[in-house]
Structures are given as structure tokens and as C-alpha cells.
Write a protein that holds these residues in place. Structure first.
Motif, PDB file in Angstrom:
ATOM      1  N   GLN A  82     -35.906  17.457  -9.519  1.00 30.51           N
ATOM      2  CA  GLN A  82     -36.091  18.755 -10.156  1.00 30.51           C
ATOM      3  C   GLN A  82     -35.229  18.887 -11.408  1.00 30.51           C
ATOM      4  O   GLN A  82     -35.648  19.485 -12.411  1.00 30.51           O
ATOM      5  CB  GLN A  82     -35.763  19.882  -9.173  1.00 30.51           C
ATOM      6  CG  GLN A  82     -36.112  21.276  -9.676  1.00 30.51           C
ATOM      7  CD  GLN A  82     -37.591  21.457  -9.949  1.00 30.51           C
ATOM      8  OE1 GLN A  82     -38.438  20.855  -9.284  1.00 30.51           O
ATOM      9  NE2 GLN A  82     -37.912  22.291 -10.931  1.00 30.51           N
ATOM     10  N   ALA A  83     -34.037  18.305 -11.370  1.00 32.49           N
ATOM     11  CA  ALA A  83     -33.141  18.391 -12.530  1.00 32.49           C
ATOM     12  C   ALA A  83     -33.769  17.734 -13.754  1.00 32.49           C
ATOM     13  O   ALA A  83     -33.645  18.235 -14.883  1.00 32.49           O
ATOM     14  CB  ALA A  83     -31.797  17.736 -12.202  1.00 32.49           C
ATOM     15  N   GLU A 103     -36.738  19.924 -15.080  1.00 29.69           N
ATOM     16  CA  GLU A 103     -36.246  21.091 -15.809  1.00 29.69           C
ATOM     17  C   GLU A 103     -35.699  20.682 -17.174  1.00 29.69           C
ATOM     18  O   GLU A 103     -35.917  21.379 -18.180  1.00 29.69           O
ATOM     19  CB  GLU A 103     -35.157  21.798 -14.992  1.00 29.69           C
ATOM     20  CG  GLU A 103     -35.699  22.481 -13.740  1.00 29.69           C
ATOM     21  CD  GLU A 103     -34.618  23.070 -12.857  1.00 29.69           C
ATOM     22  OE1 GLU A 103     -33.420  22.887 -13.206  1.00 29.69           O
ATOM     23  OE2 GLU A 103     -34.945  23.700 -11.836  1.00 29.69           O
ATOM     24  N   HIS A 104     -34.982  19.567 -17.224  1.00 31.52           N
ATOM     25  CA  HIS A 104     -34.443  19.083 -18.501  1.00 31.52           C
ATOM     26  C   HIS A 104     -35.580  18.677 -19.439  1.00 31.52           C
ATOM     27  O   HIS A 104     -35.544  18.992 -20.638  1.00 31.52           O
ATOM     28  CB  HIS A 104     -33.519  17.890 -18.246  1.00 31.52           C
ATOM     29  CG  HIS A 104     -32.893  17.351 -19.500  1.00 31.52           C
ATOM     30  ND1 HIS A 104     -31.887  18.008 -20.171  1.00 31.52           N
ATOM     31  CD2 HIS A 104     -33.143  16.206 -20.208  1.00 31.52           C
ATOM     32  CE1 HIS A 104     -31.536  17.301 -21.232  1.00 31.52           C
ATOM     33  NE2 HIS A 104     -32.289  16.213 -21.277  1.00 31.52           N
ATOM     34  N   GLN A 117     -38.606  19.794 -19.537  1.00 32.84           N
ATOM     35  CA  GLN A 117     -39.271  20.994 -20.038  1.00 32.84           C
ATOM     36  C   GLN A 117     -38.396  21.746 -21.033  1.00 32.84           C
ATOM     37  O   GLN A 117     -38.872  22.208 -22.068  1.00 32.84           O
ATOM     38  CB  GLN A 117     -39.646  21.911 -18.875  1.00 32.84           C
ATOM     39  CG  GLN A 117     -40.459  23.138 -19.298  1.00 32.84           C
ATOM     40  CD  GLN A 117     -40.945  23.940 -18.114  1.00 32.84           C
ATOM     41  OE1 GLN A 117     -40.536  23.721 -16.984  1.00 32.84           O
ATOM     42  NE2 GLN A 117     -41.831  24.886 -18.362  1.00 32.84           N
ATOM     43  N   ALA A 118     -37.120  21.869 -20.719  1.00 28.72           N
ATOM     44  CA  ALA A 118     -36.201  22.607 -21.598  1.00 28.72           C
ATOM     45  C   ALA A 118     -36.095  21.955 -22.976  1.00 28.72           C
ATOM     46  O   ALA A 118     -35.982  22.650 -23.990  1.00 28.72           O
ATOM     47  CB  ALA A 118     -34.820  22.692 -20.947  1.00 28.72           C
TER      48      ALA A 118
END
Length: 240
Positions: free
Chosen positions: A65-66, A69-70, A72-73
Motif C-alpha cells: 500500500q505504501a 500511495e507513493h 499516486q502521490a
């Protein structure tokens, strides 16, 4: 690594995907088969050819998940070389320094998140949607299958994933589809050849007003501002 010959593996894999009754099972099934090929993670991306600037994409993934999220960010979708047509049309695409030569920050970030070795396999659906199966692992140790066999197995898993999502009518594979009349299709084909409305009217022996009427209807169906975009979208999704 799989301990059976390719054809036995192929039959068993087909049976597994044919037994899937819900789209959520695709993720667990793909994960199981990619793990058997010595990969820790996978992501299966369905990428549609239109809209051109922001193509529709859906992702099924077992990545940390990390990392998701990275990714996408940092908006890595916009620069990821794996997603460039010139690359994914090659089919079997190993990750290496050459592939990420223009995006070293992305490559460094992936390895920082434990994605140190990877491969992307691309397949295409009849609607021109691309199914991109990316697999990766944290360790550089351990022997993988030879490239030709790994290519064949990953391609088959990607094909079955796309076919299964299509069979289940999952929204991820719903692209831009158009129901066109025979006359609309004729006009669209000649428009795609660069003909003006007047020229199309002469070719089809109908009035220019009739041509314009059908083109306006198609603009509404495609939600397109002009006839040029209609022709471009139609070519991209395989209508013409």
C-alpha cells in the motif's frame, strides 16, 4: 518455480480462471500464479485507448500500500515508461536501467519500496484496451524461468485475466463502445480518409445536409466536439 511442464500448467491455469465467478477472485488468482513464478507482487492494469489525454485505467494489485500511495502521490502514471505505447507494445518488457533512463527517480523509488526486479507483459483486447501485467520481487537472488517460457506464462495469465474480466462484465473493461448505423459507419469511414462533407455526399450519392445530420448524431454519441475527433476515437477503438 512451476514444477510441471508448460502444457499441463496451461490446462490447470485455464481451469482456475474459468472457475472464477466474481471479479475480486481475479486478484487472488493472479497473485497465486505470479507467486508460483517466484514474484512477490503483481499489478494488472487495464488501459483504454481513449480519451487520449486521460485514458481510462483500472488497476488490480497486490503491491504494498505504501508504494501504491507513493506512486499516486508522485503522479508516476504520467511518466512511467511501462505505460508508453512504444514500450508496452513490445509485449515482454523486463525492468532495467535502460528502460528507466529518463525516469531515474521512479526507478529508485520502486527499488526503495522493495521492487528490485520486475517484468511487464502486455496483451490487447478486441476493444483495443491494453492489459498490462507487471510482476516484481524484492530479492535479486533465486533463478527465474528462461525468458521465453516466462514470457509465455505471463502472457497467458494476462490474457486469461483480461478474458475473465470481460466474461464477468467488469466495469474495468468497459471502454467506449458505439452503436452506429450502416450509413453512419460509411460516413465515418470516408471522414477518416479525410474527405469533406461535400465529398462524402458525392461518394455516397446523398445530400451534404444528410451527411452533416449523421455527423452531428455521431458527435453526440461520441461526446465529441467535431468530426475529426469522432474519426480519431473510432480508429483508436477499432471501429474503422
Amino acid at each position: 518455480m512451476p514444477d510441471c511442464d508448460f502444457f499441463s500448467w496451461r490446462r490447470e491455469t485455464l481451469d482456475a480462471f474459468q472457475s472464477i465467478t466474481e471479479a475480486c477472485e481475479v486478484t487472488t488468482t493472479v497473485h497465486r500464479y505470479t507467486q508460483s513464478l517466484e514474484f512477490d507482487y503483481f499489478a494488472f492494469c487495464v488501459r483504454h485507448p481513449v480519451p487520449f489525454t486521460r485514458p481510462k485505467m483500472s488497476v488490480f494489485s497486490s503491491y504494498p500500500q505504501a508504494w501504491l500511495e507513493h506512486y499516486q502521490a508522485e503522479n508516476y502514471f504520467a511518466i512511467d515508461p511501462v505505460l508508453k505505447p512504444v514500450n508496452f507494445m513490445r509485449g515482454f518488457l523486463p525492468w532495467n536501467d535502460h528502460l528507466f533512463v529518463d525516469t531515474p527517480a521512479l526507478w529508485d523509488a520502486a527499488r526503495d519500496h522493495g521492487l528490485r526486479q520486475g517484468i511487464t507483459q502486455c496483451v490487447m483486447s478486441p476493444s483495443r484496451a491494453a492489459g498490462l501485467l507487471s510482476v516484481s520481487r524484492s530479492s535479486l537472488k533465486g533463478k527465474l524461468l528462461p525468458d521465453d517460457e516466462l514470457n509465455a506464462r505471463l502472457q497467458y495469465v494476462a490474457e486469461l485475466s483480461l478474458m475473465t474480466l470481460t466474461r464477468l462484465a467488469d466495469p474495468s473493461v468497459d471502454g467506449l463502445t458505439m452503436k452506429l448505423s450502416k450509413r453512419e459507419l460509411e460516413i465515418l469511414q470516408w471522414t477518416g480518409e479525410g474527405k469533406t462533407s461535400a465529398e462524402v455526399a458525392m461518394i455516397l450519392s446523398i445530400s451534404e445536409n444528410t451527411v452533416n445530420f449523421h455527423q452531428k448524431n455521431m458527435q453526440k454519441k461520441f461526446n465529441a466536439p467535431n468530426k475529426t475527433q469522432i474519426a480519431c476515437y473510432a480508429a483508436a477503438i477499432g471501429i474503422i
